[in-house]
Design a protein around this motif. Structure first.
Motif, mmCIF file in Angstrom:
data_model
loop_
_atom_site.group_PDB
_atom_site.id
_atom_site.type_symbol
_atom_site.label_atom_id
_atom_site.label_comp_id
_atom_site.label_asym_id
_atom_site.label_seq_id
_atom_site.Cartn_x
_atom_site.Cartn_y
_atom_site.Cartn_z
ATOM 1 N N VAL A 303 0.826 -1.208 0.000
ATOM 2 C CA VAL A 303 0.000 0.000 0.000
ATOM 3 C C VAL A 303 0.863 1.261 0.000
ATOM 4 N N GLU A 304 1.962 1.245 0.751
ATOM 5 C CA GLU A 304 2.757 2.455 0.950
ATOM 6 C C GLU A 304 3.920 2.602 -0.018
ATOM 7 N N THR A 305 4.157 1.596 -0.841
ATOM 8 C CA THR A 305 5.198 1.688 -1.867
ATOM 9 C C THR A 305 4.635 1.118 -3.163
ATOM 10 N N ASP A 306 5.432 1.167 -4.207
ATOM 11 C CA ASP A 306 5.042 0.565 -5.482
ATOM 12 C C ASP A 306 5.660 -0.814 -5.668
ATOM 13 N N LEU A 307 6.259 -1.351 -4.623
ATOM 14 C CA LEU A 307 6.975 -2.608 -4.747
ATOM 15 C C LEU A 307 6.035 -3.804 -4.593
ATOM 16 N N PRO A 308 6.017 -4.727 -5.542
ATOM 17 C CA PRO A 308 5.226 -5.951 -5.373
ATOM 18 C C PRO A 308 5.689 -6.740 -4.153
ATOM 19 N N VAL A 309 4.774 -7.499 -3.550
ATOM 20 C CA VAL A 309 5.093 -8.272 -2.349
ATOM 21 C C VAL A 309 4.504 -9.676 -2.440
ATOM 22 N N ALA A 310 5.115 -10.591 -1.717
ATOM 23 C CA ALA A 310 4.564 -11.924 -1.503
ATOM 24 C C ALA A 310 4.360 -12.104 -0.008
ATOM 25 N N ALA A 311 3.252 -12.721 0.368
ATOM 26 C CA ALA A 311 2.889 -12.891 1.772
ATOM 27 C C ALA A 311 3.103 -14.329 2.213
ATOM 28 N N VAL A 312 3.470 -14.495 3.480
ATOM 29 C CA VAL A 312 3.712 -15.817 4.052
ATOM 30 C C VAL A 312 3.043 -15.898 5.424
ATOM 31 N N GLY A 313 3.072 -17.076 6.027
ATOM 32 C CA GLY A 313 2.707 -17.196 7.425
ATOM 33 C C GLY A 313 1.338 -17.788 7.701
ATOM 34 N N MET A 314 1.275 -19.104 7.910
ATOM 35 C CA MET A 314 0.046 -19.804 8.284
ATOM 36 C C MET A 314 -1.086 -19.547 7.284
ATOM 37 N N ILE A 315 -0.728 -19.556 6.010
ATOM 38 C CA ILE A 315 -1.714 -19.539 4.933
ATOM 39 C C ILE A 315 -1.923 -20.997 4.537
ATOM 40 N N THR A 316 -3.078 -21.535 4.845
ATOM 41 C CA THR A 316 -3.287 -22.979 4.719
ATOM 42 C C THR A 316 -4.480 -23.384 3.870
ATOM 43 N N GLU A 317 -5.455 -22.497 3.693
ATOM 44 C CA GLU A 317 -6.679 -22.846 2.987
ATOM 45 C C GLU A 317 -6.758 -22.147 1.627
ATOM 46 N N PRO A 318 -7.250 -22.828 0.584
ATOM 47 C CA PRO A 318 -7.352 -22.198 -0.733
ATOM 48 C C PRO A 318 -8.125 -20.878 -0.721
ATOM 49 N N ALA A 319 -9.266 -20.833 -0.044
ATOM 50 C CA ALA A 319 -10.060 -19.601 -0.018
ATOM 51 C C ALA A 319 -9.308 -18.480 0.677
ATOM 52 N N GLN A 320 -8.550 -18.822 1.700
ATOM 53 C CA GLN A 320 -7.739 -17.830 2.416
ATOM 54 C C GLN A 320 -6.669 -17.250 1.492
ATOM 55 N N ALA A 321 -5.970 -18.114 0.765
ATOM 56 C CA ALA A 321 -4.935 -17.655 -0.159
ATOM 57 C C ALA A 321 -5.533 -16.813 -1.279
ATOM 58 N N GLU A 322 -6.664 -17.246 -1.814
ATOM 59 C CA GLU A 322 -7.337 -16.493 -2.864
ATOM 60 C C GLU A 322 -7.726 -15.105 -2.383
ATOM 61 N N ALA A 323 -8.213 -15.006 -1.154
ATOM 62 C CA ALA A 323 -8.633 -13.715 -0.610
ATOM 63 C C ALA A 323 -7.447 -12.764 -0.461
ATOM 64 N N VAL A 324 -6.290 -13.277 -0.076
ATOM 65 C CA VAL A 324 -5.096 -12.441 0.078
ATOM 66 C C VAL A 324 -4.716 -11.794 -1.249
ATOM 67 N N VAL A 325 -4.747 -12.587 -2.315
ATOM 68 C CA VAL A 325 -4.349 -12.070 -3.626
ATOM 69 C C VAL A 325 -5.466 -11.240 -4.253
ATOM 70 N N ALA A 326 -6.686 -11.727 -4.201
ATOM 71 C CA ALA A 326 -7.809 -11.044 -4.854
ATOM 72 C C ALA A 326 -8.077 -9.676 -4.236
ATOM 73 N N SER A 327 -7.840 -9.539 -2.953
ATOM 74 C CA SER A 327 -8.089 -8.266 -2.274
ATOM 75 C C SER A 327 -6.952 -7.263 -2.444
ATOM 76 N N GLY A 328 -5.856 -7.707 -3.064
ATOM 77 C CA GLY A 328 -4.731 -6.813 -3.279
ATOM 78 C C GLY A 328 -3.814 -6.676 -2.086
ATOM 79 N N ARG A 329 -3.957 -7.547 -1.106
ATOM 80 C CA ARG A 329 -3.079 -7.473 0.064
ATOM 81 C C ARG A 329 -1.669 -7.945 -0.280
ATOM 82 N N ALA A 330 -1.550 -8.792 -1.273
ATOM 83 C CA ALA A 330 -0.252 -9.265 -1.753
ATOM 84 C C ALA A 330 -0.414 -9.714 -3.194
ATOM 85 N N ASP A 331 0.707 -9.781 -3.894
ATOM 86 C CA ASP A 331 0.678 -10.206 -5.287
ATOM 87 C C ASP A 331 0.770 -11.718 -5.429
#
Length: 366
Positions: A303-331
């Motif tokens: 959000v605060e930079t233009d740098l793409p990011v990847a997220a980690v940490g107890m991401i275990t469910e497909p819907a959870q992972a989809e929500a992280v990417v679809a919402s723009g929280r991580a690439d």
């Protein structure tokens, strides 16, 4: 198509989906002899299974740029040609499955010379024991109570390590890797320099934010100088040492604010993506963990930079992972333990979310 299964382009490279494999030590390389630090059949099988499982990008475990840069004597390395030849078999197979092979270049610094995690819980190996050595660090400050006190690096020795990262990147390119990730997280050497908790130097590599980030940026410059313009460089960071988040902890460490500021510096130096993790530098830090607990740190950088990011940490469910990417929280999401438990997680996620991953031709049936 769901967001998780859309391709992701960085420079001229296109990664087929947003489910990536995080770097995870296997402690399974030979500790001595001609094959020291070289990947074995175990490493091939371990990585190949995740490739046939549909993972888009696979990053090797922390791969040391020098013998003393290993966290254990059983780590992978890429400081000689024997290691390069052994890695080539792996990169060729991954590419043959349509997977992007990435390598994490690392130096463990003061955390080096430890046992495998399943032997005495990864206890430190003293320099007097078989396979042990004296670690190095920005300051003569041991990681834990039982750890060997490291030798404080001189400025000339710091420059030698910078060049070791560059040479390792050259070898990685010759090996067939397409992504180079610099390990600046989890209390490894670069993280040790970044954090005031572990960096007590009074020269140009310690004290101020500018000085504490100097070594990291020199490594980035050295790697970027030898890595092709058309291929991406990642940087793995621990977004916080988890001491400033605790009002009961009076110590100073690396913070989320520092990470955002540093991300801008990294982007200016040609880093293409920030792999955002946390912790690893303060042994007794109080970590507030839970499902997706590190995602907010990645989101803030995005959000605060233009740098793409990847997220980690107890991401275990497909819907959870989809929500992280679809919402723009991580690439993208980087899976660790979940892929250890289930190499075919991406394939099963695709079935659950109506997505699609590449299937080995041997698995096709008329």
């Amino acid at each position: 198509m769901t967001s998780l299964f859309t391709p992701f382009a960085l420079r001229s490279l296109t990664i087929p989906n947003r489910i990536w494999m995080a770097s995870m030590c296997q402690y399974s390389a030979a500790p001595e002899g001609e094959a020291v630090g070289a990947p074995t059949d175990w490493h091939f099988t371990h990585l190949a299974a995740r490739a046939t499982g549909g993972t888009g990008l696979i990053i090797t475990e922390a791969t040391a740029v020098s013998p003393e840069g290993r966290i254990s004597p059983y780590d992978l390395g890429i400081w000689n040609d024997t290691q390069v030849a052994a890695f080539q078999r792996i990169t060729a197979f991954l590419k043959g499955q349509g997977v992007v092979p990435g390598i994490q270049l690392a130096h463990a610094g003061r955390k080096a010379s430890t046992e495998r995690t399943w032997v005495d819980r990864g206890r430190p190996i003293s320099p007097d024991e078989q396979y042990g050595w004296t670690p190095v660090g920005p300051s003569a400050l041991a990681f834990g109570e039982k750890s060997t006190t490291p030798r404080e690096l001189t400025q000339d020795q710091i420059q030698e390590i910078v060049q070791q990262f560059a040479e390792a990147a050259r070898r990685a390119l010759a090996t067939g890797f397409q992504v180079a990730e610099i390990h600046g997280a989890h209390g490894y050497l670069i993280h040790q320099f970044l954090s005031p908790y572990s960096n007590h130097r009074t020269d140009e590599y310690g004290g101020s934010f500018e000085n504490r980030t100097r070594f990291a940026l020199e490594v980035v410059d050295a790697v970027r100088a030898v890595w092709p313009e058309e291929l991406p460089v990642f940087f793995r960071i621990s977004a916080t040492d988890w001491v400033d988040e605790n009002p009961e902890d009076a110590r100073s460490g690396w913070t989320a604010d520092d990470t955002v500021q540093f991300a801008k510096e990294l982007q200016a130096r040609g880093v293409d993506l920030l792999d955002v993790s946390t912790g690893g530098n303060v042994p007794d830090a109080k970590i507030v963990a839970g499902p997706g607990y590190q995602v907010p740190f990645a989101e803030r950088v995005r959000v605060e930079t233009d740098l793409p990011v990847a997220a980690v940490g107890m991401i275990t469910e497909p819907a959870q992972a989809e929500a992280v990417v679809a919402s723009g929280r991580a690439d993208a999401v980087l899976l660790g333990r979940e892929l250890l438990r289930n190499p075919y997680w991406p394939r099963q996620a695709a079935a659950a979310l109506d997505g699609e991953v590449a299937t080995p031709i041997q698995y096709h049936r008329a």
